[in-house]
Scaffold this motif. Structure first.
Motif, mmCIF file in Angstrom:
data_model
loop_
_atom_site.group_PDB
_atom_site.id
_atom_site.type_symbol
_atom_site.label_atom_id
_atom_site.label_comp_id
_atom_site.label_asym_id
_atom_site.label_seq_id
_atom_site.Cartn_x
_atom_site.Cartn_y
_atom_site.Cartn_z
ATOM 1 N N SER A 1 0.858 -1.189 0.000
ATOM 2 C CA SER A 1 0.000 0.000 0.000
ATOM 3 C C SER A 1 0.891 1.235 0.000
ATOM 4 C CB SER A 1 -0.879 0.014 1.256
ATOM 5 O OG SER A 1 -0.069 0.240 2.400
ATOM 6 N N LYS A 2 0.330 2.387 -0.293
ATOM 7 C CA LYS A 2 1.109 3.625 -0.284
ATOM 8 C C LYS A 2 1.712 3.873 1.095
ATOM 9 C CE LYS A 2 -1.215 6.122 -3.976
ATOM 10 N NZ LYS A 2 -1.956 7.314 -4.345
ATOM 11 N N THR A 3 0.950 3.597 2.143
ATOM 12 C CA THR A 3 1.449 3.814 3.507
ATOM 13 C C THR A 3 2.609 2.877 3.806
ATOM 14 O OG1 THR A 3 -0.753 4.489 4.210
ATOM 15 C CG2 THR A 3 0.788 3.849 5.946
ATOM 16 N N ALA A 4 2.456 1.601 3.450
ATOM 17 C CA ALA A 4 3.532 0.638 3.704
ATOM 18 C C ALA A 4 4.771 0.994 2.893
ATOM 19 C CB ALA A 4 3.066 -0.775 3.359
ATOM 20 N N SER A 5 4.579 1.365 1.650
ATOM 21 C CA SER A 5 5.702 1.749 0.803
ATOM 22 C C SER A 5 6.432 2.958 1.376
ATOM 23 C CB SER A 5 5.204 2.061 -0.607
ATOM 24 O OG SER A 5 6.261 2.491 -1.408
ATOM 25 N N ALA A 6 5.680 3.941 1.874
ATOM 26 C CA ALA A 6 6.299 5.136 2.457
ATOM 27 C C ALA A 6 7.121 4.772 3.686
ATOM 28 C CB ALA A 6 5.225 6.155 2.821
ATOM 29 N N ASN A 7 6.604 3.867 4.513
ATOM 30 C CA ASN A 7 7.343 3.457 5.706
ATOM 31 C C ASN A 7 8.595 2.674 5.354
ATOM 32 O OD1 ASN A 7 5.743 4.632 7.739
ATOM 33 N ND2 ASN A 7 4.238 3.003 7.535
ATOM 34 N N VAL A 8 8.492 1.794 4.380
ATOM 35 C CA VAL A 8 9.639 0.986 3.968
ATOM 36 C C VAL A 8 10.702 1.834 3.288
ATOM 37 C CG1 VAL A 8 10.343 -0.832 2.349
ATOM 38 C CG2 VAL A 8 8.329 -1.158 3.781
ATOM 39 N N ASN A 9 10.262 2.796 2.494
ATOM 40 C CA ASN A 9 11.189 3.614 1.724
ATOM 41 C C ASN A 9 11.544 4.937 2.381
ATOM 42 O OD1 ASN A 9 11.428 1.842 -0.566
ATOM 43 N ND2 ASN A 9 9.296 2.349 -1.003
ATOM 44 N N GLY A 10 11.278 5.076 3.676
ATOM 45 C CA GLY A 10 11.642 6.295 4.387
ATOM 46 C C GLY A 10 10.804 7.482 3.989
ATOM 47 N N GLY A 11 9.541 7.249 3.710
ATOM 48 C CA GLY A 11 8.650 8.321 3.279
ATOM 49 C C GLY A 11 8.368 9.311 4.379
ATOM 50 N N SER A 12 7.352 10.124 4.163
ATOM 51 C CA SER A 12 7.110 11.271 5.014
ATOM 52 C C SER A 12 6.056 11.041 6.090
ATOM 53 C CB SER A 12 6.658 12.431 4.135
ATOM 54 O OG SER A 12 5.480 12.076 3.444
ATOM 55 N N SER A 13 5.517 9.864 6.224
ATOM 56 C CA SER A 13 4.406 9.686 7.146
ATOM 57 C C SER A 13 4.859 9.055 8.462
ATOM 58 C CB SER A 13 3.297 8.852 6.493
ATOM 59 O OG SER A 13 3.814 7.635 6.030
ATOM 60 N N GLY A 14 5.700 9.751 9.179
ATOM 61 C CA GLY A 14 6.211 9.258 10.453
ATOM 62 C C GLY A 14 5.277 9.551 11.598
ATOM 63 N N GLY A 15 4.331 8.648 11.865
ATOM 64 C CA GLY A 15 3.421 8.841 12.975
ATOM 65 C C GLY A 15 2.536 10.047 12.765
ATOM 66 N N GLY A 16 2.450 10.886 13.800
ATOM 67 C CA GLY A 16 1.587 12.037 13.736
ATOM 68 C C GLY A 16 2.230 13.264 13.122
ATOM 69 N N TYR A 17 3.440 13.116 12.606
ATOM 70 C CA TYR A 17 4.163 14.274 12.080
ATOM 71 C C TYR A 17 4.533 14.075 10.616
ATOM 72 C CZ TYR A 17 4.346 15.564 16.926
ATOM 73 O OH TYR A 17 3.977 15.897 18.204
ATOM 74 N N LEU A 18 4.347 15.117 9.848
ATOM 75 C CA LEU A 18 4.741 15.130 8.447
ATOM 76 C C LEU A 18 6.095 15.816 8.400
ATOM 77 C CD1 LEU A 18 4.325 14.789 5.436
ATOM 78 C CD2 LEU A 18 2.890 16.833 5.461
ATOM 79 N N SER A 19 7.147 15.035 8.232
ATOM 80 C CA SER A 19 8.515 15.554 8.287
ATOM 81 C C SER A 19 9.065 15.763 6.885
ATOM 82 C CB SER A 19 9.409 14.587 9.065
ATOM 83 O OG SER A 19 10.722 15.061 9.096
ATOM 84 N N LEU A 20 9.192 17.029 6.500
ATOM 85 C CA LEU A 20 9.692 17.348 5.165
ATOM 86 C C LEU A 20 11.148 16.961 5.004
ATOM 87 C CD1 LEU A 20 8.005 20.836 4.722
ATOM 88 C CD2 LEU A 20 7.224 18.610 3.885
ATOM 89 N N SER A 21 11.913 17.018 6.073
ATOM 90 C CA SER A 21 13.333 16.676 5.988
ATOM 91 C C SER A 21 13.540 15.190 5.678
ATOM 92 C CB SER A 21 14.067 17.051 7.273
ATOM 93 O OG SER A 21 13.568 16.299 8.359
ATOM 94 N N LYS A 22 12.527 14.368 5.950
ATOM 95 C CA LYS A 22 12.647 12.932 5.675
ATOM 96 C C LYS A 22 12.211 12.546 4.268
ATOM 97 C CE LYS A 22 12.428 11.541 10.459
ATOM 98 N NZ LYS A 22 11.682 10.847 11.498
ATOM 99 N N LEU A 23 11.746 13.527 3.503
ATOM 100 C CA LEU A 23 11.433 13.232 2.104
ATOM 101 C C LEU A 23 12.722 12.839 1.394
ATOM 102 C CD1 LEU A 23 9.082 16.177 0.992
ATOM 103 C CD2 LEU A 23 8.477 13.769 1.132
ATOM 104 N N PRO A 24 12.682 11.844 0.526
ATOM 105 C CA PRO A 24 13.890 11.498 -0.230
ATOM 106 C C PRO A 24 14.167 12.549 -1.305
ATOM 107 C CG PRO A 24 12.037 10.158 -0.960
ATOM 108 C CD PRO A 24 11.552 10.964 0.212
ATOM 109 N N ASP A 25 15.405 12.611 -1.756
ATOM 110 C CA ASP A 25 15.779 13.510 -2.852
ATOM 111 C C ASP A 25 14.879 13.179 -4.042
ATOM 112 O OD1 ASP A 25 16.999 15.194 -4.671
ATOM 113 O OD2 ASP A 25 18.881 14.077 -4.760
#
Length: 193
Positions: free
Chosen positions: A5-29
Motif C-alpha cells: 500500500s502507499k502507507t507501507a511503501s512510504a514506511n519501507v522507503n523512508g517516506g514522510s508519514s512518520g506517525g503524527g508528524y509530516l517531516s519534510l526533511s525525511k522526504l527522499p531527494d
C-alpha cells in the motif's frame, strides 16, 4: 497493481508519514508530498534543540528566547550551538499546523522551519486566487540534501472526492482531543497527557 500500500511503501522507503508528524526533511531527494491545510492560523513559535545522554529534544517558546532563556528551560539538556559560537543557542522561527496527508490518509502535524518554504506559502496566501488556502491542496517537493536542499511549494486543485475524507479525519482528530498548542509544552498535540 503495487504489492505494498502507499502507507507501507512510504514506511519501507523512508517516506514522510512518520506517525503524527509530516517531516519534510525525511522526504527522499526527488520526493514530494501532497497535503491539505486544516487551519489557516498556524501555531507560531521559536524552537531550539538540546541534547543529553544521547537524546535530542526540541524546546519550543512562544517568544524569541535569549540564550539564558534557552538554558533555563532545557535543564540538563545542552543547547545546540548557534552561529555566534559558544554561549549562543541555535534558535529558529517555526510554524506548525494540522494537515491532512494524502499519503497516510491521516491528520498530521506539519512543522516548518525552512525560510524558503515559509516565504513561498506566504506569497501564495497573498495571491487573490488563493485567498482561502483551505480550499486548495499543496505539494512540497524536495531536491538535493544537506546544505544543498531545495524545496518547492505548489498549490494544486483539491483532489476530487477527497473533501469528505479530509473533513472526517479532522473531525475525528478534534473529537479525540487534538490541540496543537501542546507542542509549546512538549506535549502530544493528538492527546492530553
Amino acid at each position: 497493481m503495487a504489492f505494498l500500500s502507499k502507507t507501507a511503501s512510504a514506511n519501507v522507503n523512508g517516506g514522510s508519514s512518520g506517525g503524527g508528524y509530516l517531516s519534510l526533511s525525511k522526504l527522499p531527494d526527488g520526493g514530494s508530498v501532497r497535503f491539505a491545510l486544516l487551519t489557516d492560523e498556524p501555531l507560531e513559535f521559536y524552537e531550539a534543540w538540546g541534547a543529553a545522554n544521547g537524546v535530542n529534544k526540541p524546546f519550543r517558546f512562544d517568544f524569541e528566547p535569549t540564550y539564558e532563556d534557552v538554558v533555563a528551560e532545557m535543564g540538563e539538556f545542552e543547547p545546540r550551538e548557534g552561529r555566534g559560537g559558544p554561549g549562543t543557542a541555535d534558535v529558529k522561527f517555526a510554524i506548525a499546523c494540522p494537515v491532512y496527508n494524502y499519503e497516510s490518509g491521516k491528520v498530521q502535524v506539519l512543522q516548518i522551519t525552512q525560510k524558503s518554504i515559509l516565504k513561498e506559502i506566504d506569497q501564495i496566501s497573498q495571491m487573490e486566487d488563493y485567498s482561502n488556502l483551505l480550499e486548495w491542496d499543496f505539494t512540497i517537493s524536495k531536491k538535493g540534501s544537506g546544505l544543498l536542499t531545495e524545496y518547492t511549494v505548489r498549490p494544486v486543485p483539491r483532489k476530487k472526492g477527497s473533501q469528505e475524507h479530509i473533513d472526517a479525519a479532522w473531525i475525528e482528530a478534534k473529537s479525540e482531543g487534538f490541540d496543537i498548542s501542546r507542542l509549546l509544552t512538549g506535549g502530544n498535540p493528538f492527546k492530553a497527557a
